[in-house]
Write an enzyme that holds these catalytic residues in place. Structure first.
Site, short mmCIF file in Angstrom:
data_model
loop_
_atom_site.label_atom_id
_atom_site.label_comp_id
_atom_site.label_asym_id
_atom_site.label_seq_id
_atom_site.Cartn_x
_atom_site.Cartn_y
_atom_site.Cartn_z
N ASP A 109 2.52 1.55 7.71
CA ASP A 109 1.60 2.60 8.17
C ASP A 109 2.14 3.99 7.84
O ASP A 109 1.38 4.94 7.73
CB ASP A 109 1.40 2.52 9.69
CG ASP A 109 0.88 1.16 10.14
OD1 ASP A 109 0.66 0.30 9.27
OD2 ASP A 109 0.73 0.97 11.35
N ASP A 247 -5.38 -3.45 4.95
CA ASP A 247 -4.63 -4.63 4.52
C ASP A 247 -4.90 -5.92 5.32
O ASP A 247 -4.16 -6.89 5.19
CB ASP A 247 -3.13 -4.32 4.42
CG ASP A 247 -2.52 -3.78 5.70
OD1 ASP A 247 -3.25 -3.55 6.67
OD2 ASP A 247 -1.29 -3.58 5.72
O1 DAV Z 1 -7.95 -6.58 11.46
O2 DAV Z 1 -6.95 -5.72 13.16
C1 DAV Z 1 -5.03 -4.93 11.13
C2 DAV Z 1 -4.33 -4.17 10.03
C3 DAV Z 1 -2.96 -3.85 10.38
N1 DAV Z 1 -2.30 -3.09 9.33
C4 DAV Z 1 -7.18 -5.76 11.95
C5 DAV Z 1 -6.50 -4.79 11.03
#
Ligand code: DAV
Length: 377
Positions: A109, A247
């Site tokens: 992040d 992602d």
């Molecule tokens: O689908 O909660 C999470 C992504 C974390 N980088 C989700 C997205």
């Protein structure tokens, strides 16, 4: 013997040589701040219990992160770890204060690697404002060891109340949120550039940003001016009521192939650039779990949050059997990594890492540009 450090990475699939793996020690659940409802939904078990996460969960996550680092090293990848600071402390700037800090999970992040540069993102959560400090020792070391490394920091946001719509979540049902997402109306405003690096998908010369909760248009515009040799695109997934990070939604596997979350489809208009350049977009397999683990920010779609080691090898969470099977049928060697205890700390295998070095050059995968996504289109 220490290899010479080279910072260079242009995408998420060329052969991985050097990576940062996050750490879970002393991670905190943040107290309320503007826009936190986007990250912690109203039914979450996290409301009201801000402060350090339960010790046993941090220990389990740490063991899984250490094992993951070990597997990467056994495959010849150099692994570095951040240096946690005391996350359980209040902090203040002239513009805001926060009851706790967060963690050095997930590094994805914070750190955006584009070629020879690592850029610290302008993140929108106040509790994450000082997180870059955990990576400072590594950045210093890369700076000393690689004469071509460009150590960069996006404009520090002020994160005053002007950066948020403070009444955004008031009486907002799922349908209301969905309707707002369709209008590209998010809790973060366009007051100043804001982005999380995990919203930025690098494909050589083209860089695709998800416009959503954690990344605004102004950040895409800033990235375009900062990376003038690249084409910056804004894409969005209107069926996700709280779009946070690309992602677990749209994940390139190798040149020409992307998996798309089947409940967060890229709109037809925005698919054109991929179609015009013979990229195949396939639906990702369904997650193996019907709910995330306790105290988790993310959805079950962390199943898609894989770390690619090269065009034929991929790390997948060990219980995500459907995703593993799909990747196997797409021709990958699948390395299972137990990681569900890390999910609660902010993400999966891709989230938990940040690229330092992948082999390969900056290629133009999209010679046929199509109007519609490019910020300067
Ligand atoms: O689908 O909660 C999470 C992504 C974390 N980088 C989700 C997205």
């Amino acid at each position: 013997m220490m290899t010479n450090t080279v910072v260079s990475s242009w995408n998420d699939f060329d052969p991985l040589k050097h990576v940062i793996v996050g750490r879970a020690e002393n991670a905190c659940i943040p107290g309320w701040e503007p826009a936190l409802e986007a990250k912690i939904d109203e039914n979450s078990d996290m409301w009201g219990i801000w402060g350090p996460r339960p010790l046993d969960t941090a220990e389990k996550a740490t063991a899984e992160l250490d094992y993951f680092a070990h597997v990467l090293e056994s495959r010849g990848v150099r692994v570095d770890r951040p240096t946690p600071i005391q996350w359980n402390q209040a902090a203040q700037t002239p513009d805001f204060s926060t009851k706790t800090l967060f963690a050095c999970m997930p590094p994805r992040d914070v750190l955006l690697t584009v070629g020879r540069e690592i850029l610290s993102a302008a993140m929108m959560l106040r509790c994450r404002y000082f997180e870059y400090l955990a990576y400072h020792p590594l950045m210093l070391r890369y700076f000393d060891e690689d004469p071509l490394f460009r150590w960069e920091q996006a404009p520090r946001p002020r994160l005053t109340d002007d950066s948020y719509q403070l009444d955004y979540f008031k009486d907002a049902t799922y349908d209301v949120l969905l309707e707002k997402t369709h209008r590209l109306d998010f809790v973060t405003t366009e007051h100043e550039p804001l982005f999380d690096a995990a919203d930025v998908m690098r494909l050589g010369k083209d860089i695709f940003c998800q416009h959503g909760v954690t990344t605004n248009r102004k950040a895409a515009e800033w990235l375009q001016r900062h990376f003038p040799e690249h084409r910056i695109h804004c894409i969005n997934f209107p069926d996700d009521p709280n779009p946070i990070h690309i992602d677990a939604t749209f994940v390139p596997l190798r040149p020409g192939l992307i998996i798309n979350n089947p409940v967060r489809n890229l709109p037809d208009e925005q698919r054109k650039i991929f179609e015009a350049n013979d990229w195949e977009i396939v639906d990702a397999a369904l997650p193996a779990h019907d709910r995330p683990p306790p105290l988790c920010y993310s959805s079950v779609w962390l199943s898609m949050n894989v770390l690619i080691l090269d065009h034929k090898t991929v790390c997948v969470e060990a219980t995500e059997v459907n995703q593993a099977e799909q990747l196997d049928s797409l021709g990958f060697e699948v390395i299972p990594i137990p990681f569900r205890n890390v999910y609660s700390f902010g993400g999966g295998l891709h989230c938990a890492t940040a690229d330092v070095h992948r082999e390969g050059e900056c290629l133009d995968y999209f010679p046929n540009q199509v109007p519609g996504t490019q910020i300067r289109g």
